[in-house]
Design a protein around this motif. Structure first.
Motif, short mmCIF file in Angstrom:
data_model
loop_
_atom_site.label_atom_id
_atom_site.label_comp_id
_atom_site.label_asym_id
_atom_site.label_seq_id
_atom_site.Cartn_x
_atom_site.Cartn_y
_atom_site.Cartn_z
N VAL A 12 -34.56 8.20 46.51
CA VAL A 12 -35.21 8.05 45.21
C VAL A 12 -34.55 9.05 44.27
O VAL A 12 -34.56 10.25 44.54
CB VAL A 12 -36.74 8.31 45.31
N ILE A 13 -33.96 8.56 43.17
CA ILE A 13 -33.30 9.48 42.24
C ILE A 13 -34.14 9.76 41.00
O ILE A 13 -33.87 10.71 40.29
CB ILE A 13 -31.87 9.02 41.88
N GLU A 14 -35.14 8.95 40.75
CA GLU A 14 -36.11 9.17 39.68
C GLU A 14 -37.43 8.56 40.10
O GLU A 14 -37.45 7.48 40.70
CB GLU A 14 -35.67 8.51 38.35
N GLY A 15 -38.55 9.20 39.79
CA GLY A 15 -39.86 8.61 40.00
C GLY A 15 -40.46 8.86 41.37
O GLY A 15 -40.15 9.86 42.04
N LYS B 50 -47.95 4.70 56.09
CA LYS B 50 -47.75 4.86 54.65
C LYS B 50 -46.93 6.12 54.40
O LYS B 50 -47.22 7.18 54.95
CB LYS B 50 -49.09 4.97 53.94
N THR B 51 -45.89 5.99 53.56
CA THR B 51 -45.00 7.10 53.22
C THR B 51 -44.83 7.13 51.71
O THR B 51 -44.52 6.11 51.10
CB THR B 51 -43.62 6.92 53.88
N THR B 52 -45.02 8.30 51.12
CA THR B 52 -44.77 8.47 49.69
C THR B 52 -43.49 9.27 49.51
O THR B 52 -43.32 10.34 50.11
CB THR B 52 -45.95 9.17 49.00
N LEU B 53 -42.60 8.74 48.70
CA LEU B 53 -41.31 9.37 48.42
C LEU B 53 -41.28 9.81 46.97
O LEU B 53 -41.72 9.07 46.08
CB LEU B 53 -40.17 8.39 48.68
N ILE B 54 -40.75 11.00 46.74
CA ILE B 54 -40.55 11.49 45.38
C ILE B 54 -39.07 11.72 45.15
O ILE B 54 -38.26 11.61 46.09
CB ILE B 54 -41.36 12.79 45.12
N LYS B 55 -38.72 12.05 43.93
CA LYS B 55 -37.33 12.28 43.54
C LYS B 55 -36.64 13.18 44.57
O LYS B 55 -37.13 14.25 44.89
CB LYS B 55 -37.30 12.92 42.16
N GLY B 56 -35.53 12.68 45.10
CA GLY B 56 -34.75 13.43 46.07
C GLY B 56 -35.03 13.08 47.52
O GLY B 56 -34.23 13.39 48.40
N ASP B 57 -36.17 12.43 47.78
CA ASP B 57 -36.49 12.05 49.16
C ASP B 57 -35.62 10.90 49.62
O ASP B 57 -35.28 10.00 48.85
CB ASP B 57 -37.96 11.64 49.29
N THR B 58 -35.29 10.92 50.92
CA THR B 58 -34.50 9.86 51.53
C THR B 58 -35.28 9.24 52.68
O THR B 58 -36.22 9.84 53.19
CB THR B 58 -33.16 10.40 52.08
N LEU B 59 -34.85 8.05 53.06
CA LEU B 59 -35.51 7.34 54.16
C LEU B 59 -34.49 6.42 54.81
O LEU B 59 -33.70 5.77 54.11
CB LEU B 59 -36.68 6.51 53.62
N PHE B 60 -34.50 6.37 56.14
CA PHE B 60 -33.67 5.43 56.89
C PHE B 60 -34.57 4.34 57.44
O PHE B 60 -35.59 4.63 58.08
CB PHE B 60 -32.93 6.14 58.04
N ILE B 61 -34.19 3.08 57.20
CA ILE B 61 -34.95 1.93 57.69
C ILE B 61 -34.03 1.15 58.64
O ILE B 61 -33.07 0.52 58.19
CB ILE B 61 -35.42 1.04 56.54
N PRO B 62 -34.30 1.20 59.94
CA PRO B 62 -33.47 0.45 60.89
C PRO B 62 -33.56 -1.06 60.64
O PRO B 62 -34.57 -1.56 60.13
CB PRO B 62 -34.07 0.80 62.26
N GLY C 38 -40.44 3.13 36.14
CA GLY C 38 -39.16 3.79 35.91
C GLY C 38 -38.55 4.42 37.15
O GLY C 38 -37.58 5.16 37.05
N THR C 39 -39.11 4.13 38.32
CA THR C 39 -38.53 4.65 39.56
C THR C 39 -37.15 4.03 39.77
O THR C 39 -36.96 2.84 39.56
CB THR C 39 -39.45 4.36 40.76
N VAL C 40 -36.20 4.87 40.17
CA VAL C 40 -34.83 4.41 40.43
C VAL C 40 -34.43 4.87 41.83
O VAL C 40 -34.67 6.02 42.21
CB VAL C 40 -33.83 4.97 39.39
N TRP C 41 -33.88 3.93 42.57
CA TRP C 41 -33.44 4.18 43.95
C TRP C 41 -31.97 3.87 44.08
O TRP C 41 -31.45 3.01 43.37
CB TRP C 41 -34.11 3.23 44.92
N LEU C 42 -31.34 4.51 45.03
CA LEU C 42 -30.04 4.06 45.53
C LEU C 42 -30.28 3.61 46.95
O LEU C 42 -30.95 4.30 47.74
CB LEU C 42 -29.00 5.19 45.53
#
Length: 97
Positions: free
Chosen positions: A50-53, A63-75, A88-92
């Motif tokens: 998550v790069i914004e939001g 349930k997982t809450t991610l904020i700016k800078g958090d990463t997650l791996f989904i197999p 306005g949340t932006v993800w890569l």
């Protein structure tokens, strides 16, 4: 291309492919706070940041809450769903085939 050159959609999400090469695909996703309740089950692994939001997901019934800078791996083949996002949340996302 500038990673921050995007518009937040009024509803749903916009997906922009930033790079597709060999066995990876990198997307930028811009999310509104009005999302479809879609369950994703992908054939490929996915790593995201998550790069914004902020976003709340359900992954493996947790349930997982991610904020700016958090990463997650989904197999691959892991059911997951985005419950909510801050407008306005932006993800890569990096999809690994």
């Amino acid at each position: 291309m500038n990673i921050y050159d995007y518009l937040t959609p009024q509803s749903g999400e916009t997906h922009t492919t930033l790079l597709e090469h060999k066995n990876i695909k990198i997307n930028r996703i811009a999310s509104s706070d009005d999302l479809d309740e879609k369950v994703y089950i992908q054939a490929e692994d996915e790593w995201l940041v998550v790069i914004e939001g902020q976003a709340t997901l359900i992954l493996n019934d947790e349930k997982t809450t991610l904020i700016k800078g958090d990463t997650l791996f989904i197999p691959s083949k892991t059911p997951h769903r985005v419950l909510s996002t801050q407008n306005g949340t932006v993800w890569l996302t990096v999809h690994i085939f």
